[in-house]
Scaffold this active site. Sequence first.
Site, PDB file in Angstrom:
ATOM      1  N   LYS A 132      16.528  29.654  20.747  1.00 15.56           N
ATOM      2  CA  LYS A 132      15.881  30.761  21.415  1.00 15.56           C
ATOM      3  C   LYS A 132      16.260  32.097  20.755  1.00 15.56           C
ATOM      4  CE  LYS A 132      18.391  32.816  24.759  1.00 15.56           C
ATOM      5  NZ  LYS A 132      19.510  33.452  24.047  1.00 15.56           N
ATOM      6  N   HIS A 162      20.816  25.956  25.486  1.00 15.26           N
ATOM      7  CA  HIS A 162      22.054  25.178  25.625  1.00 15.26           C
ATOM      8  C   HIS A 162      22.562  25.151  27.072  1.00 15.26           C
ATOM      9  CE1 HIS A 162      23.992  29.138  25.219  1.00 15.26           C
ATOM     10  NE2 HIS A 162      25.112  28.600  25.644  1.00 15.26           N
ATOM     11  N   LYS A 166      24.582  22.010  29.481  1.00 14.98           N
ATOM     12  CA  LYS A 166      25.943  22.159  30.020  1.00 14.98           C
ATOM     13  C   LYS A 166      26.181  21.030  31.026  1.00 14.98           C
ATOM     14  CE  LYS A 166      26.526  27.116  29.260  1.00 14.98           C
ATOM     15  NZ  LYS A 166      27.678  27.222  28.358  1.00 14.98           N
ATOM     16  N   HIS A 224      17.970  31.047  29.929  1.00 13.30           N
ATOM     17  CA  HIS A 224      19.025  30.335  30.651  1.00 13.30           C
ATOM     18  C   HIS A 224      18.861  30.397  32.172  1.00 13.30           C
ATOM     19  CE1 HIS A 224      20.643  30.197  26.738  1.00 13.30           C
ATOM     20  NE2 HIS A 224      21.411  31.264  26.773  1.00 13.30           N
ATOM     21  N   LYS A 313      26.430  41.844  30.761  1.00 16.80           N
ATOM     22  CA  LYS A 313      27.551  41.824  29.826  1.00 16.80           C
ATOM     23  C   LYS A 313      28.507  42.937  30.205  1.00 16.80           C
ATOM     24  CE  LYS A 313      25.273  39.758  25.845  1.00 16.80           C
ATOM     25  NZ  LYS A 313      26.025  38.509  25.750  1.00 16.80           N
TER      26      LYS A 313
HETATM   27  C1  BG6 Z   1      23.309  33.135  24.290  1.00 15.84           C
HETATM   28  C2  BG6 Z   1      23.058  34.605  24.356  1.00 15.84           C
HETATM   29  O1  BG6 Z   1      22.111  32.421  24.392  1.00 15.84           O
HETATM   30  O2  BG6 Z   1      24.170  32.756  25.367  1.00 15.84           O
HETATM   31  C3  BG6 Z   1      24.365  35.390  24.331  1.00 15.84           C
HETATM   32  O3  BG6 Z   1      22.242  35.002  23.258  1.00 15.84           O
HETATM   33  C4  BG6 Z   1      25.307  34.889  25.410  1.00 15.84           C
HETATM   34  O4  BG6 Z   1      24.124  36.784  24.495  1.00 15.84           O
HETATM   35  C5  BG6 Z   1      25.443  33.383  25.340  1.00 15.84           C
HETATM   36  O5  BG6 Z   1      26.574  35.510  25.221  1.00 15.84           O
HETATM   37  C6  BG6 Z   1      26.242  32.854  26.526  1.00 15.84           C
HETATM   38  O6  BG6 Z   1      26.471  31.495  26.350  1.00 15.84           O
HETATM   39  P1  BG6 Z   1      27.712  30.778  27.060  1.00 15.84           P
HETATM   40  O7  BG6 Z   1      27.533  29.341  26.794  1.00 15.84           O
HETATM   41  O8  BG6 Z   1      28.946  31.373  26.436  1.00 15.84           O
HETATM   42  O9  BG6 Z   1      27.613  31.145  28.504  1.00 15.84           O
END
Ligand code: BG6
Length: 442
Positions: A132, A162, A166, A224, A313
């Site tokens: 993505k 992803h 999880k 997500h 963030k």
């Molecule tokens: C990514 C985003 O898809 O997911 C990032 O582009 C983000 O900005 C990340 O930090 C978070 O992934 P995880 O698995 O660490 O929660």
Amino acid sequence: MSKPTILVIVGITGDLSKRKLLPAIEKIAQSRSKPDQFKIVGVTRQAIKPRDIIGKENYPYLEDHLSMFQMDLTNIDDYEKLKKHLADLEKTMWGAQKLFYLSVPPQISQPIVELLGKSGLANGETKLLLEKPFGTDLASAEELIQHTKKHFEEDQLYRIDHYLAKEMAQNLIVFREGNALIKRTWNKDFIESITIVASEKIGIEGRTAFYEQTGALRDIVQSHLLQLAALTLMDSPAPGKLNQVPARRLQALQNLHVPHTKAAAEYAVRGQYKGYEKEVENPGTTTETFVRLELESDDERWKGVPITLLTGKGLAEKSTEVRLTYKKDELHEANELRIKLQPDEGIELRLWAKVPGYEWRVEQHELNLAFRERFGELPEAYEQVLVDAINSNHTLFTGSDEVLESWRIIEPLRRAWEMSGSKLIRYKTGEKPESIAEKAII
Ligand code: BG6
């Protein structure tokens, strides 16, 4: 046992490859899920050796099975050379499948797809794994999908979100279906509200150009969080029919929308952490690093239940969870169920109980199934993604219709923000998401 596999990582020198893919490959190689014959080819413009990529990491499998191929990704002749190189590798790997993992910025993945197609590399036992974001809005996503279709069939495509891979996201399906108590109460008659949170402590970590063009709505909400919402709201698949999951997620997304009767400022909050402007060297930038978004579902099962998505963030803590607040009634307090995706994977039910002692004192306490305590180390999402792509299992990948539906859902908000430049809340790094959302009301 899976087919002999050649995994071609395009963009092997990138951050994702070093942080996620290489450790995942090494883990898979040590497990029973490793294909009998498994080779990894790193594609890059630079003249480097596997050792330059592996660095000081202890990756014994990769040391023996990773090779590099140097090429210019804009030059069709180099794709011909790559084809020849892969054909040579295949000589000792009869019937090998080729997985092309595009770990590159979205704007260069389109020309790569085209040249893979034109050079004949898309034919036969080939799969394409894409990261993505899939487009930047509904129109560009449609265009991207049409473009990819010219060269690859839908079943050759593995669009990675992803979060779907999880461990606890997968468990959400089992947990809902496997427990009569949960299954019967998973609807509007019992649930007061649903909140899905992905809060991060980190900032943009040097990804300036990417983040300035993307923002939290596109980076996290469109992918997500909407996928977690789909897993939460979907009808369950028939017993043992996990391959029905993508269609069920799609249905859930089709039922979701922003509230029709409210203006964007009433159903969404956008924020930016203080210091962001300086970090990206763009004074006055309105790119959001925080979003709170309210959605509604037309599904009879969920009508009237507010669904809130929240991400940001530079917040107080790293935490991803799905929270379901149960209805209270005149005599009873509300309960809360939390599916915790990270960092402490688990399932928590908040219950009221008498505090031991002579007095009659009642308090809320957690009943907690902590997965790491119970099971030890859990697999990383990228391990699951690679194993499933190798084994042609599409359940945890996003179909093109899902991509389009997710863009459709956020389109009114995206447009409203683009046109009006509506209020941007500035927050200090380390704040709690709830307190930022409250500022929008004041
Ligand atoms: C990514 C985003 O898809 O997911 C990032 O582009 C983000 O900005 C990340 O930090 C978070 O992934 P995880 O698995 O660490 O929660």
